[in-house]
Design a protein around this motif. Structure first.
Motif, PDB file in Angstrom:
ATOM      1  N   PHE A  83      -0.048  15.409 -15.624  1.00 31.23           N
ATOM      2  CA  PHE A  83      -0.026  14.037 -15.138  1.00 31.23           C
ATOM      3  C   PHE A  83       0.620  13.129 -16.184  1.00 31.23           C
ATOM      4  O   PHE A  83       0.070  12.968 -17.276  1.00 31.23           O
ATOM      5  N   PRO A  84       1.772  12.524 -15.889  1.00 29.09           N
ATOM      6  CA  PRO A  84       2.332  11.550 -16.827  1.00 29.09           C
ATOM      7  C   PRO A  84       1.322  10.439 -17.133  1.00 29.09           C
ATOM      8  O   PRO A  84       0.566  10.020 -16.247  1.00 29.09           O
ATOM      9  N   VAL A 115       0.875  -1.173   0.000  1.00 27.61           N
ATOM     10  CA  VAL A 115       0.000   0.000   0.000  1.00 27.61           C
ATOM     11  C   VAL A 115       0.905   1.213   0.000  1.00 27.61           C
ATOM     12  O   VAL A 115       1.717   1.399   0.912  1.00 27.61           O
ATOM     13  N   THR A 116       0.790   2.047  -1.023  1.00 27.35           N
ATOM     14  CA  THR A 116       1.722   3.156  -1.171  1.00 27.35           C
ATOM     15  C   THR A 116       1.049   4.305  -1.913  1.00 27.35           C
ATOM     16  O   THR A 116      -0.036   4.148  -2.474  1.00 27.35           O
ATOM     17  N   ALA A 117       1.712   5.469  -1.906  1.00 26.23           N
ATOM     18  CA  ALA A 117       1.259   6.611  -2.690  1.00 26.23           C
ATOM     19  C   ALA A 117       2.197   6.744  -3.888  1.00 26.23           C
ATOM     20  O   ALA A 117       3.329   7.234  -3.740  1.00 26.23           O
ATOM     21  N   PRO A 118       1.794   6.279  -5.057  1.00 28.40           N
ATOM     22  CA  PRO A 118       2.688   6.309  -6.218  1.00 28.40           C
ATOM     23  C   PRO A 118       2.892   7.733  -6.732  1.00 28.40           C
ATOM     24  O   PRO A 118       2.143   8.650  -6.376  1.00 28.40           O
ATOM     25  N   PRO A 119       3.892   7.930  -7.586  1.00 22.12           N
ATOM     26  CA  PRO A 119       4.104   9.259  -8.168  1.00 22.12           C
ATOM     27  C   PRO A 119       2.886   9.720  -8.967  1.00 22.12           C
ATOM     28  O   PRO A 119       2.081   8.914  -9.437  1.00 22.12           O
ATOM     29  N   LYS A 120       2.775  11.009  -9.140  1.00 24.75           N
ATOM     30  CA  LYS A 120       1.674  11.621  -9.891  1.00 24.75           C
ATOM     31  C   LYS A 120       1.592  11.016 -11.289  1.00 24.75           C
ATOM     32  O   LYS A 120       2.601  10.900 -11.993  1.00 24.75           O
TER      33      LYS A 120
END
Length: 247
Positions: free
Chosen positions: A65-66, A34-39
């Motif tokens: 946003f990529p 469970v993580t906060a991925p890059p934008k």
């Protein structure tokens, strides 16, 4: 249960641990991250078949946003950098359950974890929601979201599933902070328009909207704990550090 922790600087690098989770499950050891991925805006396989796919990717990039493509099914999902991504990999085969039973277990475990944090969430989603699908959680009751959602509560989470012969990955998105709703809505609207999908900007909810904490780190740890101590876990964390893991 193996617990993968760590962050990566790019969306492409952040996708790599999904293979590690599946490999662990194939060995017979369930795994969770469970993580906060890059934008980013993460597009699903169905999106890639739409005639407006290239235009949708341009819309995402224009909003800052990529655009990336993911292996798990489902529709495009926006991550702001604080939006959570979760994945739980379990062995398949034999009497280890079906696609539907895995969705059931994951959704119940996820819902109960959020309720334990004080978030009043229920199954389902409002009309024209992001990442549309029946395996979703929304804010209960009639409270409006920060972006003006209609009665019934905005969508908080959506789940999808990737299945191999030896393992399955149940993965999805979780909107924690109320501040995430507006940027998610603003990029999803032109992306979904390009893909020919209906989207209501007011359909985006959050854990905070539901009465839970406005703290992605606290929510991530609570969801992680719920799976470690839930039906697929054994109550023990075997930490695997990836990327820039600090704890």
């Amino acid at each position: 249960m193996r617990v993968y922790r760590g962050e990566f600087a790019t969306p492409a690098a952040d996708r790599e641990p999904a293979g590690d989770l599946l490999a662990s499950a194939a060995e017979g050891v369930p795994a969770v991250r469970v993580t906060a991925p890059p934008k980013q805006v993460a597009f699903g396989r169905r999106d890639a078949r739409e005639p407006g796919f290239d235009r949708a990717k341009r819309a995402a990039r224009a909003a800052g946003f990529p655009a990336v493509e993911r292996d798990v099914g489902g529709r495009a999902v926006a991550y702001t950098g604080s939006t959570l991504s979760f994945g739980v990999a379990v062995p398949t085969g034999g009497d280890r359950g079906s696609i539907d039973s895995r969705y059931e277990t994951a959704t119940e475990t996820f819902r109960d974890a959020l309720r334990d944090l004080g978030a009043d969430v229920v199954r389902g989603e409002p009309p024209a929601a992001f990442c549309p699908g029946e395996h979703s959680l929304r804010v209960a009751g009639g409270g409006a979201t920060e972006t003006g959602g209609a009665a019934g509560g905005g969508k908080v989470a959506g789940l999808a599933q990737r299945v191999r012969a030896d393992a399955a990955l149940v993965a999805g998105v979780l909107v924690v902070s109320a501040a995430d709703a507006a940027p998610i809505a603003s990029v999803t609207e032109p992306v979904y328009d390009a893909l020919g999908l209906s989207f209501d900007p007011g359909s985006v909810g959050s854990v905070a909207d539901a009465g839970g904490p406005d703290d992605p780190d606290a929510v991530a740890r609570a969801v992680e704990t719920a799976f470690v101590e839930g039906p697929w876990g054994d109550g023990e964390r075997r930490i695997v550090r990836v990327g820039g893991a600090a704890d």
